[in-house]
Design a protein around this motif. Sequence first.
Motif, mmCIF file in Angstrom:
data_model
loop_
_atom_site.group_PDB
_atom_site.id
_atom_site.type_symbol
_atom_site.label_atom_id
_atom_site.label_comp_id
_atom_site.label_asym_id
_atom_site.label_seq_id
_atom_site.Cartn_x
_atom_site.Cartn_y
_atom_site.Cartn_z
ATOM 1 N N GLU A 106 0.681 -1.420 -0.125
ATOM 2 C CA GLU A 106 0.059 -0.063 0.025
ATOM 3 C C GLU A 106 0.858 1.348 0.263
ATOM 4 O O GLU A 106 0.460 2.276 -0.682
ATOM 5 N N ALA A 107 1.933 1.032 0.886
ATOM 6 C CA ALA A 107 2.911 2.338 0.743
ATOM 7 C C ALA A 107 3.728 2.493 -0.739
ATOM 8 O O ALA A 107 3.951 3.650 -0.916
ATOM 9 N N CYS A 108 3.846 1.605 -1.447
ATOM 10 C CA CYS A 108 4.316 1.851 -2.885
ATOM 11 C C CYS A 108 3.596 1.715 -3.728
ATOM 12 O O CYS A 108 3.552 1.186 -5.021
ATOM 13 N N GLY A 109 2.199 1.828 -3.876
ATOM 14 C CA GLY A 109 1.057 2.237 -4.671
ATOM 15 C C GLY A 109 0.304 0.953 -5.325
ATOM 16 O O GLY A 109 -0.097 0.951 -6.138
ATOM 17 N N HIS A 110 -0.244 0.328 -4.199
ATOM 18 C CA HIS A 110 -0.961 -0.968 -4.557
ATOM 19 C C HIS A 110 -2.446 -0.554 -5.095
ATOM 20 O O HIS A 110 -2.933 -1.046 -6.016
ATOM 21 N N GLU A 111 -2.636 0.682 -4.546
ATOM 22 C CA GLU A 111 -4.117 0.997 -4.766
ATOM 23 C C GLU A 111 -4.234 1.472 -6.317
ATOM 24 O O GLU A 111 -5.251 1.296 -6.942
ATOM 25 N N THR A 112 -3.281 2.173 -6.887
ATOM 26 C CA THR A 112 -3.301 2.393 -8.269
ATOM 27 C C THR A 112 -3.053 1.118 -9.155
ATOM 28 O O THR A 112 -3.895 1.021 -10.053
ATOM 29 N N MET A 113 -2.549 0.179 -8.725
ATOM 30 C CA MET A 113 -2.608 -0.896 -9.326
ATOM 31 C C MET A 113 -4.006 -1.715 -9.224
ATOM 32 O O MET A 113 -4.384 -2.280 -10.509
ATOM 33 N N LEU A 114 -4.667 -1.883 -8.086
ATOM 34 C CA LEU A 114 -5.724 -2.365 -7.958
ATOM 35 C C LEU A 114 -6.685 -1.873 -8.873
ATOM 36 O O LEU A 114 -7.677 -2.569 -9.247
ATOM 37 N N GLY A 115 -6.719 -0.231 -8.760
ATOM 38 C CA GLY A 115 -7.890 0.026 -9.399
ATOM 39 C C GLY A 115 -7.531 -0.005 -10.982
ATOM 40 O O GLY A 115 -8.602 0.009 -11.530
ATOM 41 N N HIS A 116 -6.518 0.138 -11.538
ATOM 42 C CA HIS A 116 -6.443 -0.181 -12.888
ATOM 43 C C HIS A 116 -6.692 -1.598 -13.275
ATOM 44 O O HIS A 116 -7.577 -1.823 -14.239
ATOM 45 N N LEU A 117 -6.348 -2.477 -12.438
ATOM 46 C CA LEU A 117 -6.730 -3.892 -12.907
ATOM 47 C C LEU A 117 -8.278 -3.946 -12.673
ATOM 48 O O LEU A 117 -9.059 -4.543 -13.807
ATOM 49 N N CYS A 118 -8.770 -3.454 -11.654
ATOM 50 C CA CYS A 118 -10.474 -3.450 -11.689
ATOM 51 C C CYS A 118 -11.248 -2.892 -12.778
ATOM 52 O O CYS A 118 -11.939 -3.354 -13.382
ATOM 53 N N SER A 119 -10.705 -1.600 -13.374
ATOM 54 C CA SER A 119 -11.233 -0.592 -14.304
ATOM 55 C C SER A 119 -10.988 -1.622 -15.713
ATOM 56 O O SER A 119 -11.772 -1.409 -16.327
ATOM 57 N N LYS A 120 -9.953 -2.184 -15.656
ATOM 58 C CA LYS A 120 -9.634 -2.712 -17.079
ATOM 59 C C LYS A 120 -10.500 -3.924 -17.256
ATOM 60 O O LYS A 120 -11.039 -4.283 -17.999
ATOM 61 N N LEU A 121 -10.852 -4.885 -16.134
ATOM 62 C CA LEU A 121 -11.820 -5.825 -16.172
ATOM 63 C C LEU A 121 -12.964 -5.734 -15.987
ATOM 64 O O LEU A 121 -13.962 -6.400 -16.139
ATOM 65 N N ASN A 122 -13.274 -4.344 -15.455
ATOM 66 C CA ASN A 122 -14.540 -3.881 -15.215
ATOM 67 C C ASN A 122 -15.190 -4.541 -14.251
ATOM 68 O O ASN A 122 -16.596 -4.940 -14.192
ATOM 69 N N ILE A 123 -14.488 -5.003 -13.228
ATOM 70 C CA ILE A 123 -15.074 -5.754 -11.910
ATOM 71 C C ILE A 123 -14.361 -5.278 -10.591
ATOM 72 O O ILE A 123 -13.474 -4.325 -10.547
ATOM 73 N N GLU A 124 -15.157 -5.677 -9.802
ATOM 74 C CA GLU A 124 -14.430 -5.177 -8.058
ATOM 75 C C GLU A 124 -13.965 -6.226 -7.518
ATOM 76 O O GLU A 124 -14.126 -7.402 -8.112
ATOM 77 N N PRO A 125 -13.186 -6.136 -6.790
ATOM 78 C CA PRO A 125 -12.526 -6.932 -5.859
ATOM 79 C C PRO A 125 -13.464 -8.254 -5.491
ATOM 80 O O PRO A 125 -14.304 -7.784 -4.730
ATOM 81 N N GLY A 126 -13.116 -9.587 -5.566
ATOM 82 C CA GLY A 126 -13.959 -10.374 -5.060
ATOM 83 C C GLY A 126 -14.901 -10.945 -6.222
ATOM 84 O O GLY A 126 -15.478 -11.948 -6.188
ATOM 85 N N GLU A 127 -14.897 -10.194 -7.498
ATOM 86 C CA GLU A 127 -15.666 -10.539 -8.417
ATOM 87 C C GLU A 127 -14.959 -11.277 -9.599
ATOM 88 O O GLU A 127 -13.810 -11.220 -9.709
ATOM 89 N N THR A 128 -15.832 -11.824 -10.370
ATOM 90 C CA THR A 128 -15.304 -12.761 -11.631
ATOM 91 C C THR A 128 -15.688 -12.043 -12.880
ATOM 92 O O THR A 128 -17.114 -11.809 -12.827
ATOM 93 N N THR A 129 -15.079 -11.757 -13.811
ATOM 94 C CA THR A 129 -15.363 -11.451 -15.195
ATOM 95 C C THR A 129 -16.543 -12.246 -15.731
ATOM 96 O O THR A 129 -16.584 -13.581 -15.679
ATOM 97 N N PRO A 130 -17.628 -11.619 -16.454
ATOM 98 C CA PRO A 130 -18.635 -12.351 -17.100
ATOM 99 C C PRO A 130 -18.497 -13.464 -17.847
ATOM 100 O O PRO A 130 -18.865 -14.576 -17.796
ATOM 101 N N ASP A 131 -17.230 -13.524 -18.525
ATOM 102 C CA ASP A 131 -16.611 -14.569 -19.390
ATOM 103 C C ASP A 131 -15.864 -15.653 -18.642
ATOM 104 O O ASP A 131 -15.557 -16.581 -19.164
ATOM 105 N N GLY A 132 -15.850 -15.534 -17.189
ATOM 106 C CA GLY A 132 -15.204 -16.577 -16.314
ATOM 107 C C GLY A 132 -13.867 -16.605 -16.604
ATOM 108 O O GLY A 132 -13.154 -17.421 -16.111
ATOM 109 N N LEU A 133 -13.147 -15.644 -17.145
ATOM 110 C CA LEU A 133 -11.817 -15.842 -17.142
ATOM 111 C C LEU A 133 -10.902 -15.317 -16.085
ATOM 112 O O LEU A 133 -9.973 -15.871 -15.579
ATOM 113 N N PHE A 134 -11.445 -14.139 -15.523
ATOM 114 C CA PHE A 134 -10.494 -13.560 -14.290
ATOM 115 C C PHE A 134 -11.324 -13.160 -13.010
ATOM 116 O O PHE A 134 -12.718 -12.976 -13.102
#
Lengths: 177, 446
Positions: A106-134
């Motif tokens: 978190e001190a080294c930028g985890h939030e940016t990474m998690l935010g980017h990952l979630c917006s790229k896959l369009n899901i929230e943490p704990g969720e799975t993409t509709p195509d069941g990939l991620f």
Amino acid sequence: MAWITKDSATQQIERRDEPYLSDEMTSYYTDSILPRYANKRAALLPILHDVQHHVGYLPFQALEEIATFLELTAAEVLDTASFYDDFFLEPVGKHVIGVCQSIACEACGHETMLGHLCSKLNIEPGETTPDGLFTVRTMECLGSCDTAPCALFGEERQDDLTVEKIDALIDKLSGDA
Amino acid sequence: MPMTEPVLTKRIPTYPYGDPKDRHAVWYDEYVKTGGYEALAAALEKEPAAIVDTVKDSNLRGRGGAGFPCGLKWTFLPKDYEGQRYLAVNSDESEPCTFKDRMLLDFDPHQLLEGIAITCWACGLQTAYIYIRGEYHEQAVTVQKAIDEAYKNGVFGKQGLMKGKVDFAVDCYLHRGAGAYVCGEETGLLESLEGKRGWPRIKPPFPAVAGLFGKPTIINNVETLACVPHIVQHGSEWFKSLGCESTIGGPPSYGTKLMGVSGHVNRPGVYECDLGFSLRTLIDEYCQGMKGGKKLKAIIPGGISMGVLTADQVDAELDFDIGRKNDLLGLGTACPTVLDEDTDMIMVARNITRFFKNESCGQCTPCREGSGWIYKILCRIEEGEGTTRDLDLLLEIAGSMGAMPGTTICGLADGNNWAVRTIINKFRDEFEARVKPSLVPVTMSV
């Protein structure tokens, strides 16, 4: 971890005819895993790992089969399985991405990474993409604080994450599918 | 006498003795070629009791966080007990900021296996389980490969240690955890090994008397066991020449220690130093200073459970006295996380508490409930909704949970307590600036 409440009394368990524990699996457990331990129950964690590796998660029917195999009650198996974060009791995506959220990350930028990952896959943490990939989940310390921010992509740890690195990894995994 | 050559990192290139770029997994043949398993051969020439005495005399203290004398722990095993006994190797390295054991598992797994074999011989333990955390997928593969090699070359197996050199057989198995911090607590680890939820046990009985499957069990950390071959080979006097004495009348801190530095430094990573090494030198020289030339604000010295150090305390020496000298719980795992001036200490406190909230096993009420409430209050303060009264409330909740006040079974709540208390006490200004004043009703009598 902690506490899960569920409607155990009324819950319907999905079943299929073919057992999850194949003869091949049970003979492997009998020959290679059970002899390591003083009692059958101690083989539970290795067997849960193996079943999850084969099936992708731990369906209730599989837990019942494991219970029968180890001469335990289904409740005892569920008790153990539900305690550990790495055992999935519900289906997850083909690729499970666990982003470390502990202090060094978190001190080294985890939030940016998690935010980017979630917006790229369009899901929230704990969720799975509709195509069941991620599936994206947050995890506590992965033991790689010197390479923060880091994440587990499946069983492989990815160090020193950047937005570009995440894009490349997701593109590669999407392409492989 | 400070260390002149690497000990634990002999085969793992580490600054300033080597370049980490040259690191590779050392397998059996290379390990033997570079002097590996010589200590085991020497140990098998000796009486087991003599090895226990050597380790006891070396004052090797546990490297897993608590610093309990390793040789003393070994003597707690019941004498004249003929039956099955176990060794549980704790590689459930899950404390945030800690990643030193991972390096040993990644690059020199046979050093650990040699330590295991010697310990089993010295203490008469027939079976060893390496309990590795579930997240260490790649490390589990490496260690399993090393175990297979060790079996193939007769280190373990029913023929007896070292191809039957002695009539004492040791089996060694890898057991994977599944993502639970509390399984690093020694009795939680045993429960997990037995296939149950990782709920720490009430002590006594201590594991040395009734541990795994109710049998006498020794539990040691990876780094502790990795020290054992070196002590057996070079003797306890050599070990005592490394590290330092206590300056406050406490037990000494002998030997070298792996220190994993993370956070806002230019060259994070694992370094091997004498115990008693200066934190400032570690940051300024080994890690080449703060990233971006920023100012130092705080250091979490050894895993988040230990509390925090302020920038003024950067001259602290990393030995087992650090707790008493600097108002910390202890040395912990000696893996400092360095935080720069831009770090929000409320975020740090909130992050740490979230960890303990998520990882509390739920068995003891003060820990399960306390960590949850502390987390909620810290979230409120971080969002600017807290009041001055919340700070006192935080200190009150934190101070009343933990094994030391005697309200919980294990030390998990103590970690939360020390982290929250030291952060608030040492950075109170920052917290006060963020909270709103509590309104106190004033009644006037005329």
